[in-house]
Design a protein around this motif. Structure first.
Motif, mmCIF file in Angstrom:
data_model
loop_
_atom_site.group_PDB
_atom_site.id
_atom_site.type_symbol
_atom_site.label_atom_id
_atom_site.label_comp_id
_atom_site.label_asym_id
_atom_site.label_seq_id
_atom_site.Cartn_x
_atom_site.Cartn_y
_atom_site.Cartn_z
ATOM 1 N N LEU A 270 0.852 -1.058 0.132
ATOM 2 C CA LEU A 270 -0.069 -0.079 -0.189
ATOM 3 C C LEU A 270 0.648 0.722 -0.167
ATOM 4 O O LEU A 270 0.506 2.068 -0.461
ATOM 5 N N ALA A 271 2.230 1.369 0.796
ATOM 6 C CA ALA A 271 3.111 2.329 0.919
ATOM 7 C C ALA A 271 3.935 2.488 -0.197
ATOM 8 O O ALA A 271 3.379 3.973 -1.261
ATOM 9 N N ARG A 272 4.279 1.860 -1.127
ATOM 10 C CA ARG A 272 4.359 1.697 -2.163
ATOM 11 C C ARG A 272 3.528 2.656 -3.648
ATOM 12 O O ARG A 272 4.243 2.671 -4.390
ATOM 13 N N SER A 273 2.804 2.342 -3.066
ATOM 14 C CA SER A 273 1.961 2.205 -3.896
ATOM 15 C C SER A 273 1.606 3.401 -4.427
ATOM 16 O O SER A 273 1.000 4.291 -5.177
ATOM 17 N N ILE A 274 0.979 4.245 -2.852
ATOM 18 C CA ILE A 274 0.193 5.507 -2.940
ATOM 19 C C ILE A 274 1.702 5.937 -3.111
ATOM 20 O O ILE A 274 1.305 7.358 -3.747
ATOM 21 N N GLN A 275 3.061 5.895 -3.242
ATOM 22 C CA GLN A 275 3.802 6.374 -2.464
ATOM 23 C C GLN A 275 3.932 6.496 -4.984
ATOM 24 O O GLN A 275 4.954 8.447 -5.359
ATOM 25 N N ASP A 276 4.535 5.866 -5.343
ATOM 26 C CA ASP A 276 4.178 5.938 -6.802
ATOM 27 C C ASP A 276 3.341 6.709 -7.492
ATOM 28 O O ASP A 276 3.548 7.757 -8.908
ATOM 29 N N VAL A 277 2.178 6.746 -6.745
ATOM 30 C CA VAL A 277 1.129 7.862 -7.173
ATOM 31 C C VAL A 277 1.576 9.449 -7.369
ATOM 32 O O VAL A 277 1.571 10.030 -8.024
ATOM 33 N N CYS A 278 1.345 9.246 -5.610
ATOM 34 C CA CYS A 278 2.124 10.660 -5.269
ATOM 35 C C CYS A 278 2.909 11.342 -6.193
ATOM 36 O O CYS A 278 2.997 12.182 -6.406
ATOM 37 N N GLU A 279 4.400 10.690 -6.494
ATOM 38 C CA GLU A 279 4.981 10.962 -7.023
ATOM 39 C C GLU A 279 4.899 11.106 -8.341
ATOM 40 O O GLU A 279 5.663 12.128 -9.403
ATOM 41 N N GLU A 280 3.634 10.354 -9.165
ATOM 42 C CA GLU A 280 2.995 10.938 -10.957
ATOM 43 C C GLU A 280 2.888 12.068 -10.720
ATOM 44 O O GLU A 280 2.258 13.177 -11.255
ATOM 45 N N ILE A 281 1.843 12.523 -9.451
ATOM 46 C CA ILE A 281 1.086 13.367 -9.286
ATOM 47 C C ILE A 281 1.476 14.921 -9.607
ATOM 48 O O ILE A 281 1.415 15.758 -10.194
ATOM 49 N N VAL A 282 2.578 14.994 -8.728
ATOM 50 C CA VAL A 282 3.892 16.249 -7.963
ATOM 51 C C VAL A 282 4.328 16.226 -9.709
ATOM 52 O O VAL A 282 4.213 17.316 -9.872
ATOM 53 N N LEU A 283 4.775 15.695 -10.353
ATOM 54 C CA LEU A 283 5.320 15.879 -11.600
ATOM 55 C C LEU A 283 4.384 15.722 -12.490
ATOM 56 O O LEU A 283 5.090 17.170 -13.373
ATOM 57 N N ARG A 284 3.373 16.260 -12.614
ATOM 58 C CA ARG A 284 2.357 16.526 -13.394
ATOM 59 C C ARG A 284 1.676 17.855 -12.864
ATOM 60 O O ARG A 284 2.109 18.431 -13.725
ATOM 61 N N MET A 285 2.214 18.229 -12.050
ATOM 62 C CA MET A 285 1.803 19.619 -11.347
ATOM 63 C C MET A 285 2.149 20.249 -11.491
ATOM 64 O O MET A 285 2.798 21.720 -12.306
ATOM 65 N N ALA A 286 4.079 20.107 -11.226
ATOM 66 C CA ALA A 286 5.594 20.474 -11.386
ATOM 67 C C ALA A 286 5.783 20.949 -12.741
ATOM 68 O O ALA A 286 5.881 21.664 -13.788
ATOM 69 N N ARG A 287 4.876 19.877 -14.002
ATOM 70 C CA ARG A 287 5.326 19.974 -15.632
ATOM 71 C C ARG A 287 4.159 21.637 -15.457
ATOM 72 O O ARG A 287 4.391 21.952 -16.847
ATOM 73 N N THR A 288 2.656 21.530 -15.218
ATOM 74 C CA THR A 288 1.941 22.346 -15.410
ATOM 75 C C THR A 288 2.214 23.447 -15.093
ATOM 76 O O THR A 288 2.331 24.759 -15.364
ATOM 77 N N ALA A 289 3.163 23.463 -13.884
ATOM 78 C CA ALA A 289 3.522 25.102 -12.960
ATOM 79 C C ALA A 289 4.538 25.425 -14.355
ATOM 80 O O ALA A 289 4.483 26.724 -14.773
ATOM 81 N N HIS A 290 5.313 24.874 -14.692
ATOM 82 C CA HIS A 290 6.666 25.199 -15.676
ATOM 83 C C HIS A 290 5.971 25.974 -17.048
ATOM 84 O O HIS A 290 5.710 26.506 -17.527
#
Length: 448
Positions: A270-290
Motif C-alpha cells: 500500500l505504501a509503495r503504491s500510494i508513493q508511486d501515485v503521489c510522485e506521478e501527480i507531483v511531477l504532472r503538477m510541476a510540469r503544469t506549473a512550468h
C-alpha cells in the motif's frame, strides 16, 4: 517595522517575526511545550520571537494569521450540509469546537497576545504557503507549487512570483486532495494522520506497486495536468471520523491495520503504491506549473512538499533548472509566509532576492550559551567535559567510527521538521547495525 506571523488551531502551531523584511526568528510551539504537533496558540513561540527581535507587543505593526477561519468554516458547513444526514456524529464533535473557539480567532489572537489592540490581518492558507516558498527563496522570479491536505477550499495551487508580488493562477479544490489521499493510506496502514505520512514514505521501498492500477481505476481520475477527482465512496473524511470507508477496505484486502500491530506485506505494498501515485501527480503538477509560468525556477511548500522522494524526482526529472523547498513546508511555515505576505503585499515593501536564501539556512530558533548548556547538564546530572573545536571534531570522529551514536547540538535550532545539522542524531552509515540501533535505542520507531 515589525510583523508577527502566527499559525495555530489545527496542527503544528508556530510563530515567526519579520523586521523591515528581514526574517528574525521562527519556531514551532511543540519545541517549547514538548507536545508533538501542538495546535494551541503558540504563546511560547511568540515570546521567543519577540525576545529575539527585541520587540514587545506594542512594537508590532501587524499580526498576521496564516488562513481565513470564516472561509474554512464555510467549507466545513457546506460539506456537512452536502452529505447530510450522514456526518451528523462528526458535526456534533466539530461544530461546537468551531462555534466556541475557531470562529473567534480574532479574539483568541488578541487575548493570546495580552489584549493586543493593533492590526490583525488574515492571509489565505495557500497564499501563506506560496509566500513562505517564494519570498525567502534565492529567486527573483519563480513558479510556485503548494500541495497539502486542505486550506480553506484549496488543496493545491500553482502560482507565479516576481519581485515583491505573487499570484496564484490555478487551484485544486476540496474534496479532491493529494494530501488527504496520502493520509488515507497512512491511516489504512495503521499510522497517525498528519504525523505518520513520513513513515509511509519510508515504508514504500519495502513494497511492490501492487495497488497502483486499482488506485487509478477506482480511487482517482487523474488528468494530464495533475488535476484529479477522487471517488468519495472509498473515503470517509467528508462525513465520518475515519479517513477510509468499507469500500476502501474491500478494495485493498482488509480493514485498516491496528496501530502498533505487526506490519504485513500488504501495508508495504500500500505504501509503495500510494508513493508511486503521489510522485506521478507531483511531477504532472510541476510540469503544469512550468507551462503556466514559463519559469526555470520552482518553489515548493505545503505538507506534501515534505515528501523528499517526490521532491527528488521533481529535481531530477522535472522541467525546472532550480528547485527551492521551504524547510518548514507544512502549516508551521504558514506563519512565516503570512508575515512575509503582509510585508510585501499589504505594506508594499520591495524585495531583493539573496544569493542563497533569506532564512539563515532555516536556523531561526533559539540558541544557548556555553554557560546555559553547562547549567542544564549539571541540573540533569549528566557526565560531561568541555573540549576545544579541534578536539570535539576528533572525538566525534572517533566515537562515530566506534559505532557510537552522537547527539549533535549546535547554534540556533532549525525551523521545520527536518534535522539540518543543528539538532541532529549522527551515526556511521558504514555499520550495518546502526539503523536498528538508532531505531531501538534512540528514536523508538519502526525498524524500517
Amino acid at each position: 517595522m515589525t510583523i508577527l506571523g502566527i499559525s495555530a488551531y489545527y496542527h503544528d502551531s508556530a510563530a515567526a517575526i519579520v523586521t523591515d523584511g528581514d526574517i528574525i526568528a521562527a519556531a514551532q510551539e511543540e519545541r517549547f511545550t514538548r507536545k508533538k504537533g501542538d495546535d494551541a496558540f503558540p504563546s511560547e513561540a511568540v515570546d521567543y520571537c519577540l525576545k529575539t527581535a527585541n520587540a514587545s507587543i506594542e512594537h508590532l505593526e501587524a499580526v498576521v494569521f496564516y488562513d481565513k477561519p470564516l472561509l474554512k468554516f464555510e467549507r466545513i458547513l457546506e460539506t456537512y450540509l452536502g452529505v447530510a444526514p450522514k456526518g451528523f456524529g462528526s458535526f456534533l464533535k466539530a461544530g461546537p469546537l468551531w462555534l466556541k473557539e475557531k470562529l473567534y480567532t480574532d479574539r483568541s489572537i488578541r487575548d493570546g497576545l495580552g489584549k493586543f489592540t493593533g492590526k490583525v490581518l488574515y492571509a489565505e492558507h495557500h497564499e501563506s504557503h506560496a509566500a513562505s516558498a517564494f519570498f525567502p527563496s534565492p529567486f527573483e522570479e519563480a513558479a510556485i507549487l503548494t500541495i497539502d491536505g486542505v486550506g480553506e477550499w484549496a488543496t493545491a495551487s500553482i502560482g507565479h512570483g516576481k519581485g515583491n508580488s505573487l499570484e496564484l493562477v490555478k487551484e485544486l479544490h476540496w474534496p479532491d486532495s493529494l494530501g488527504l489521499l496520502y493520509s488515507a493510506f497512512t491511516y489504512h496502514a495503521g499510522f497517525k494522520v498528519n504525523s505518520g505520512e513520513y513513515k509511509v514514505m519510508g515504508l514504500a521501498p519495502y513494497g511492490q506497486p501492487k495497488y497502483v492500477d486499482a488506485i487509478y481505476k477506482h480511487l482517482i481520475d487523474l488528468e494530464e495536468d495533475g488535476s484529479f477527482r477522487l471517488d468519495q465512496r472509498y473515503f470517509n473524511y467528508l462525513s465520518g471520523l475515519t479517513m477510509t470507508s468499507s469500500a476502501f477496505s474491500e478494495l485493498f484486502g482488509g480493514p485498516p491495520r491496528v496501530p502498533e500491530t505487526p506490519l504485513t506485506q500488504r501495508e508495504m505494498d500500500l505504501a509503495r503504491s500510494i508513493q508511486d501515485v503521489c510522485e506521478e501527480i507531483v511531477l504532472r503538477m510541476a510540469r503544469t506549473a512550468h507551462r503556466e509560468t514559463g519559469s526555470h525556477n520552482l518553489c515548493l511548500a505545503g505538507g506534501v512538499a515534505l515528501n523528499a522522494v517526490a521532491n527528488g524526482r521533481v529535481l531530477r526529472e522535472g522541467p525546472f533548472e532550480h528547485v527551492w523547498i521551504q524547510p518548514a513546508a507544512g502549516d508551521a511555515g504558514g506563519a512565516l509566509g503570512a508575515a512575509l505576505l503582509a510585508w510585501h503585499r499589504y505594506f508594499e515593501a520591495p524585495r531583493s532576492a539573496l544569493p542563497t536564501d533569506s532564512m539563515n539556512g532555516a536556523q531561526l530558533g533559539p540558541s544557548f550559551t556555553d554557560e546555559e548548556i553547562a547549567s542544564a547538564l549539571q541540573e540533569s546530572g549528566a557526565v560531561f567535559s568541555k573540549l576545544g573545536d579541534d578536539a570535539i571534531i576528533s572525538k566525534t570522529a572517533e566515537l562515530l567510527a566506534n559505532e557510537q551514536v552522537i547527539g549533535w547540538f549546535e547554534g540556533r535550532m532549525e525551523f521545520g521538521p527536518r534535522a539540518l545539522g543543528s539538532r541532529s542524531i549522527l551515526a556511521d552509515p558504514r555499520s550495518p547495525k546502526m539503523q536498528s540501533l538508532i531505531n531501538l535505542k534512540v528514536k523508538f520507531r519502526e525498524g524500517f
